[in-house]
Motif scaffolding. Structure first.
Motif, PDB file in Angstrom:
ATOM      1  N   ALA A 291       0.816  -1.211   0.000  1.00  0.00           N
ATOM      2  CA  ALA A 291       0.000   0.000   0.000  1.00  0.00           C
ATOM      3  C   ALA A 291       0.850   1.260   0.000  1.00  0.00           C
ATOM      4  O   ALA A 291       0.409   2.318  -0.445  1.00  0.00           O
ATOM      5  CB  ALA A 291      -0.944   0.002   1.204  1.00  0.00           C
ATOM      6  N   ASP A 292       2.106   1.159   0.498  1.00  0.00           N
ATOM      7  CA  ASP A 292       3.015   2.308   0.458  1.00  0.00           C
ATOM      8  C   ASP A 292       3.964   2.249  -0.737  1.00  0.00           C
ATOM      9  O   ASP A 292       4.986   2.938  -0.759  1.00  0.00           O
ATOM     10  CB  ASP A 292       3.788   2.449   1.777  1.00  0.00           C
ATOM     11  N   GLY A 293       3.628   1.445  -1.740  1.00  0.00           N
ATOM     12  CA  GLY A 293       4.340   1.486  -3.016  1.00  0.00           C
ATOM     13  C   GLY A 293       5.651   0.739  -3.090  1.00  0.00           C
ATOM     14  O   GLY A 293       6.443   0.975  -4.003  1.00  0.00           O
ATOM     15  N   LYS A 294       5.905  -0.191  -2.157  1.00  0.00           N
ATOM     16  CA  LYS A 294       7.172  -0.916  -2.148  1.00  0.00           C
ATOM     17  C   LYS A 294       7.056  -2.256  -2.878  1.00  0.00           C
ATOM     18  O   LYS A 294       6.011  -2.914  -2.846  1.00  0.00           O
ATOM     19  CB  LYS A 294       7.636  -1.170  -0.710  1.00  0.00           C
ATOM     20  N   LEU A 295       8.163  -2.658  -3.497  1.00  0.00           N
ATOM     21  CA  LEU A 295       8.233  -3.956  -4.170  1.00  0.00           C
ATOM     22  C   LEU A 295       8.786  -5.043  -3.259  1.00  0.00           C
ATOM     23  O   LEU A 295       8.543  -6.226  -3.489  1.00  0.00           O
ATOM     24  CB  LEU A 295       9.135  -3.869  -5.409  1.00  0.00           C
ATOM     25  N   ALA A 296       9.530  -4.647  -2.237  1.00  0.00           N
ATOM     26  CA  ALA A 296      10.178  -5.581  -1.319  1.00  0.00           C
ATOM     27  C   ALA A 296      10.555  -4.818  -0.055  1.00  0.00           C
ATOM     28  O   ALA A 296      10.536  -3.577  -0.043  1.00  0.00           O
ATOM     29  CB  ALA A 296      11.430  -6.186  -1.961  1.00  0.00           C
ATOM     30  N   PRO A 297      10.905  -5.528   1.020  1.00  0.00           N
ATOM     31  CA  PRO A 297      11.357  -4.840   2.242  1.00  0.00           C
ATOM     32  C   PRO A 297      12.659  -4.080   2.006  1.00  0.00           C
ATOM     33  O   PRO A 297      13.291  -4.195   0.948  1.00  0.00           O
ATOM     34  CB  PRO A 297      11.548  -5.989   3.234  1.00  0.00           C
ATOM     35  N   GLU A 298      13.077  -3.332   3.021  1.00  0.00           N
ATOM     36  CA  GLU A 298      14.266  -2.494   2.891  1.00  0.00           C
ATOM     37  C   GLU A 298      15.528  -3.321   2.662  1.00  0.00           C
ATOM     38  O   GLU A 298      16.484  -2.837   2.041  1.00  0.00           O
ATOM     39  CB  GLU A 298      14.432  -1.612   4.129  1.00  0.00           C
ATOM     40  N   ASN A 299      15.556  -4.579   3.110  1.00  0.00           N
ATOM     41  CA  ASN A 299      16.733  -5.416   2.855  1.00  0.00           C
ATOM     42  C   ASN A 299      16.777  -5.944   1.427  1.00  0.00           C
ATOM     43  O   ASN A 299      17.705  -6.629   1.045  1.00  0.00           O
ATOM     44  CB  ASN A 299      16.789  -6.591   3.847  1.00  0.00           C
ATOM     45  N   ARG A 300      15.736  -5.632   0.642  1.00  0.00           N
ATOM     46  CA  ARG A 300      15.634  -5.968  -0.778  1.00  0.00           C
ATOM     47  C   ARG A 300      15.559  -7.474  -1.042  1.00  0.00           C
ATOM     48  O   ARG A 300      15.764  -7.918  -2.165  1.00  0.00           O
ATOM     49  CB  ARG A 300      16.785  -5.343  -1.586  1.00  0.00           C
ATOM     50  N   LYS A 301      15.267  -8.242  -0.010  1.00  0.00           N
ATOM     51  CA  LYS A 301      15.062  -9.671  -0.208  1.00  0.00           C
ATOM     52  C   LYS A 301      13.612  -9.916  -0.606  1.00  0.00           C
ATOM     53  O   LYS A 301      12.688  -9.455   0.054  1.00  0.00           O
ATOM     54  CB  LYS A 301      15.404 -10.441   1.071  1.00  0.00           C
ATOM     55  N   PHE A 302      13.430 -10.648  -1.696  1.00  0.00           N
ATOM     56  CA  PHE A 302      12.091 -10.851  -2.231  1.00  0.00           C
ATOM     57  C   PHE A 302      11.220 -11.628  -1.252  1.00  0.00           C
ATOM     58  O   PHE A 302      11.630 -12.655  -0.700  1.00  0.00           O
ATOM     59  CB  PHE A 302      12.164 -11.605  -3.552  1.00  0.00           C
ATOM     60  N   VAL A 303      10.005 -11.127  -1.049  1.00  0.00           N
ATOM     61  CA  VAL A 303       9.002 -11.794  -0.234  1.00  0.00           C
ATOM     62  C   VAL A 303       7.719 -11.845  -1.065  1.00  0.00           C
ATOM     63  O   VAL A 303       7.238 -10.804  -1.529  1.00  0.00           O
ATOM     64  CB  VAL A 303       8.731 -11.041   1.079  1.00  0.00           C
ATOM     65  N   ALA A 304       7.182 -13.032  -1.276  1.00  0.00           N
ATOM     66  CA  ALA A 304       5.944 -13.147  -2.048  1.00  0.00           C
ATOM     67  C   ALA A 304       4.777 -12.671  -1.193  1.00  0.00           C
ATOM     68  O   ALA A 304       4.426 -13.311  -0.204  1.00  0.00           O
ATOM     69  CB  ALA A 304       5.737 -14.593  -2.489  1.00  0.00           C
ATOM     70  N   PHE A 305       4.181 -11.524  -1.536  1.00  0.00           N
ATOM     71  CA  PHE A 305       3.088 -10.985  -0.721  1.00  0.00           C
ATOM     72  C   PHE A 305       1.794 -10.835  -1.511  1.00  0.00           C
ATOM     73  O   PHE A 305       0.765 -10.460  -0.958  1.00  0.00           O
ATOM     74  CB  PHE A 305       3.484  -9.650  -0.069  1.00  0.00           C
ATOM     75  N   GLY A 306       1.813 -11.126  -2.797  1.00  0.00           N
ATOM     76  CA  GLY A 306       0.600 -11.070  -3.601  1.00  0.00           C
ATOM     77  C   GLY A 306      -0.228 -12.339  -3.431  1.00  0.00           C
ATOM     78  O   GLY A 306       0.274 -13.385  -3.013  1.00  0.00           O
ATOM     79  N   SER A 307      -1.505 -12.249  -3.778  1.00  0.00           N
ATOM     80  CA  SER A 307      -2.420 -13.380  -3.656  1.00  0.00           C
ATOM     81  C   SER A 307      -2.279 -14.333  -4.840  1.00  0.00           C
ATOM     82  O   SER A 307      -1.533 -14.080  -5.793  1.00  0.00           O
ATOM     83  CB  SER A 307      -3.861 -12.865  -3.605  1.00  0.00           C
TER      84      SER A 307
END
Length: 231
Positions: free
Chosen positions: A13-29
């Motif tokens: 919701a705040d426009g980020k693609l991944a956390p600040e550590n830039r490690k990919f986390v699957a958060f989509g449905s």
């Protein structure tokens, strides 16, 4: 002639693609994942950046049989061309994408890439092509993909710095954005368009909202982009 270029991104919701550590986390449905495969089924080629390909075990392929059959019904080849952008040629030649040989893999690099790096990639890719000097010349690269590989529709799946470069060059036609129900925060967390940004509102890429749907706790947006290069 240029390909029709469309982006697909899932953001918090705040426009980020991944956390600040830039490690990919699957958060989509599951619906978001289904959309990704549906969009791939309409593309001659799928493009991603070297960081995405290195950090995530992706092969950029069309997925299960039903999507490959959809491609054939759409008049496309069963398997899409795969394109990876690696400006300095540092893409890991042992990345997951090279273990799946169902379709050609093209590497786009800039003049920053050393001959050693380019040589390592030529051993595993079907073609390695250099455009530009310090930065990849996206306009020239897109023209080449259209002429050499007959790419009419190109789906781009990140990352943020590559997306920004495409916006700066005025190459983006359409954006599919899924807004998901999370907040990552973080000044250094990647966004849809990182790197060099517009200097003011006049320079910014303008969008027209083509559609918006709510499915579950996610919003699915489609934007049409004004194709204007940033100067």
């Amino acid at each position: 002639m240029l390909p029709f270029i469309y982006l697909n991104v899932a953001t918090t919701a705040d426009g980020k693609l991944a956390p600040e550590n830039r490690k990919f986390v699957a958060f989509g449905s599951k619906k978001d994942q289904q959309l990704l495969l549906e969009l791939r089924a309409r593309a001659d080629a799928v493009m991603a950046g070297a960081r995405t390909v290195d950090l995530v075990p992706v092969n950029l392929g069309p997925g299960p049989a039903k999507y490959r059959q959809a491609r054939l019904r759409n008049g496309l080849t069963e398997y899409n061309l795969r394109v990876v952008v690696s400006g300095a040629g540092t893409l890991n030649p042992r990345a997951e994408i090279f273990r799946k040989r169902f379709s050609p893999i093209i590497i786009l690099a800039s003049g920053r890439a050393s001959e050693r790096n380019l040589g390592r990639l030529r051993e595993v890719a079907d073609e390695v092509k250099v455009f530009g000097e310090m930065e990849l010349d996206f306009m020239a690269a897109m023209r080449w993909l259209r002429q050499k590989w007959k790419v009419r529709r190109l789906l781009c799946e990140g990352g943020g710095e590559l997306n920004a470069a495409r916006f700066r060059a005025g190459l983006v036609d359409e954006i599919y954005q899924t807004i998901c129900r999370f907040i990552f925060g973080g000044a250094n967390a990647p966004t849809m368009a990182d790197g060099l940004g517009a200097k003011d509102l006049d320079q910014a890429t303008r969008l027209r909202l083509a559609s918006l749907k709510r499915i579950g706790q996610e919003l699915f947006l489609v934007y049409r982009a004004q194709k204007k290069a940033w100067v």
